[in-house]
Scaffold this active site. Structure first.
Site, mmCIF file in Angstrom:
data_model
loop_
_atom_site.group_PDB
_atom_site.id
_atom_site.type_symbol
_atom_site.label_atom_id
_atom_site.label_comp_id
_atom_site.label_asym_id
_atom_site.label_seq_id
_atom_site.Cartn_x
_atom_site.Cartn_y
_atom_site.Cartn_z
ATOM 1 C CG ASP A 37 -2.034 0.973 1.159
ATOM 2 O OD1 ASP A 37 -1.780 2.166 0.918
ATOM 3 O OD2 ASP A 37 -3.192 0.552 1.350
ATOM 4 C CD GLN A 101 -14.797 -0.561 -1.726
ATOM 5 O OE1 GLN A 101 -15.981 -0.706 -1.404
ATOM 6 N NE2 GLN A 101 -14.212 -1.310 -2.632
ATOM 7 C CG HIS A 107 -8.689 -3.537 -1.761
ATOM 8 N ND1 HIS A 107 -9.673 -2.879 -2.468
ATOM 9 C CD2 HIS A 107 -8.423 -2.759 -0.686
ATOM 10 C CE1 HIS A 107 -9.983 -1.747 -1.859
ATOM 11 N NE2 HIS A 107 -9.253 -1.656 -0.756
ATOM 12 C CG PHE A 108 -8.987 -9.446 1.808
ATOM 13 C CD1 PHE A 108 -9.682 -9.660 2.987
ATOM 14 C CD2 PHE A 108 -9.519 -9.926 0.628
ATOM 15 C CE1 PHE A 108 -10.886 -10.350 2.984
ATOM 16 C CE2 PHE A 108 -10.724 -10.614 0.603
ATOM 17 C CZ PHE A 108 -11.403 -10.836 1.793
ATOM 18 C CG HIS A 109 -6.640 -2.832 3.710
ATOM 19 N ND1 HIS A 109 -5.970 -1.705 3.314
ATOM 20 C CD2 HIS A 109 -7.916 -2.688 3.260
ATOM 21 C CE1 HIS A 109 -6.802 -0.903 2.649
ATOM 22 N NE2 HIS A 109 -7.983 -1.484 2.601
HETATM 23 P P1 5GP Z 1 -9.766 1.064 0.579
HETATM 24 O O1 5GP Z 1 -9.897 2.466 1.127
HETATM 25 O O2 5GP Z 1 -10.478 0.993 -0.737
HETATM 26 O O3 5GP Z 1 -10.133 -0.015 1.522
HETATM 27 O O4 5GP Z 1 -8.227 0.828 0.318
HETATM 28 C C1 5GP Z 1 -7.531 1.360 -0.768
HETATM 29 C C2 5GP Z 1 -6.090 1.377 -0.374
HETATM 30 O O5 5GP Z 1 -5.347 1.644 -1.530
HETATM 31 C C3 5GP Z 1 -5.738 2.460 0.661
HETATM 32 O O6 5GP Z 1 -5.163 1.858 1.797
HETATM 33 C C4 5GP Z 1 -4.761 3.356 -0.079
HETATM 34 O O7 5GP Z 1 -3.719 3.803 0.745
HETATM 35 C C5 5GP Z 1 -4.257 2.459 -1.194
HETATM 36 N N1 5GP Z 1 -3.883 3.157 -2.398
HETATM 37 C C6 5GP Z 1 -4.499 4.220 -2.967
HETATM 38 N N2 5GP Z 1 -3.886 4.563 -4.115
HETATM 39 C C7 5GP Z 1 -2.865 3.687 -4.279
HETATM 40 C C8 5GP Z 1 -1.861 3.534 -5.304
HETATM 41 O O8 5GP Z 1 -1.792 4.266 -6.281
HETATM 42 N N3 5GP Z 1 -0.976 2.516 -5.132
HETATM 43 C C9 5GP Z 1 -1.028 1.678 -4.052
HETATM 44 N N4 5GP Z 1 -0.100 0.717 -3.991
HETATM 45 N N5 5GP Z 1 -1.949 1.803 -3.071
HETATM 46 C C10 5GP Z 1 -2.869 2.788 -3.184
#
Ligand code: 5GP
Length: 145
Positions: A37, A101, A107-109
């Site tokens: 991330d 989100q 996706h999983f963190h």
């Molecule tokens: P969500 O908020 O959808 O659960 O998680 C999306 C994740 O993607 C966030 O933790 C954010 O930091 C990460 N993220 C956003 N843009 C990018 C990117 O361009 N590259 C990577 N590797 N991670 C990203």
């Protein structure tokens, strides 16, 4: 974006999958990709995504794909543990904007936690140094079994 909607293949993770955006890749096989991330909530924050999916969230996904995906989430989480020796690991995922989100490709963190080290805020921290992410990705990749 609400829980309803259609998959947009212009999302960041789709671009990473196509190779249109760079990422510090940890692991990939024909089904999944794991990468660092770029706005990590902790050192070693890793994401695991299905490769051939148009599921925006957990609710959209084919159960058969999910069943395989969660095995790879465990595989990568074990590698993160072996590489970075955290005291704990958060495995999480968010469904819909209201739930937090921000990228609409399932996706999983995997977020390592260490005693006394506060976790960063979700999707609103600073950008990591790409060189440091590359090193972490290699350390975790070396522990994939
Ligand atoms: P969500 O908020 O959808 O659960 O998680 C999306 C994740 O993607 C966030 O933790 C954010 O930091 C990460 N993220 C956003 N843009 C990018 C990117 O361009 N590259 C990577 N590797 N991670 C990203």
């Amino acid at each position: 974006m609400s829980l309803d909607g259609t998959y947009d293949d212009g999302n960041i993770f789709a671009k990473i999958l196509r190779g249109d955006m760079p990422a510090a890749r940890v692991f990939e096989d024909e089904h999944v990709l794991a990468f660092m991330d770029v706005f990590p909530q902790a050192r070693g924050h890793t994401l695991v995504i299905p490769k051939h999916s148009t599921a925006r969230n957990l609710l959209d996904e084919d159960p058969a794909v999910l069943a395989e995906l969660i095995k790879d989430v465990q595989r990568v989480a074990r590698a993160v543990r072996a590489a970075l020796k955290p005291d704990g690991l958060v495995v999480t995922q968010f469904n819909g904007a209201l739930a937090g989100q921000t990228v609409y490709h399932l996706h999983f963190h995997i977020i390592p936690r260490w005693e006394g080290v506060p976790v960063g805020r979700h999707a609103s921290g600073g950008m990591a140094d790409p060189a440091e992410l590359k090193v972490l990705a290699a350390q975790i990749a070396a522990q994939i079994s």
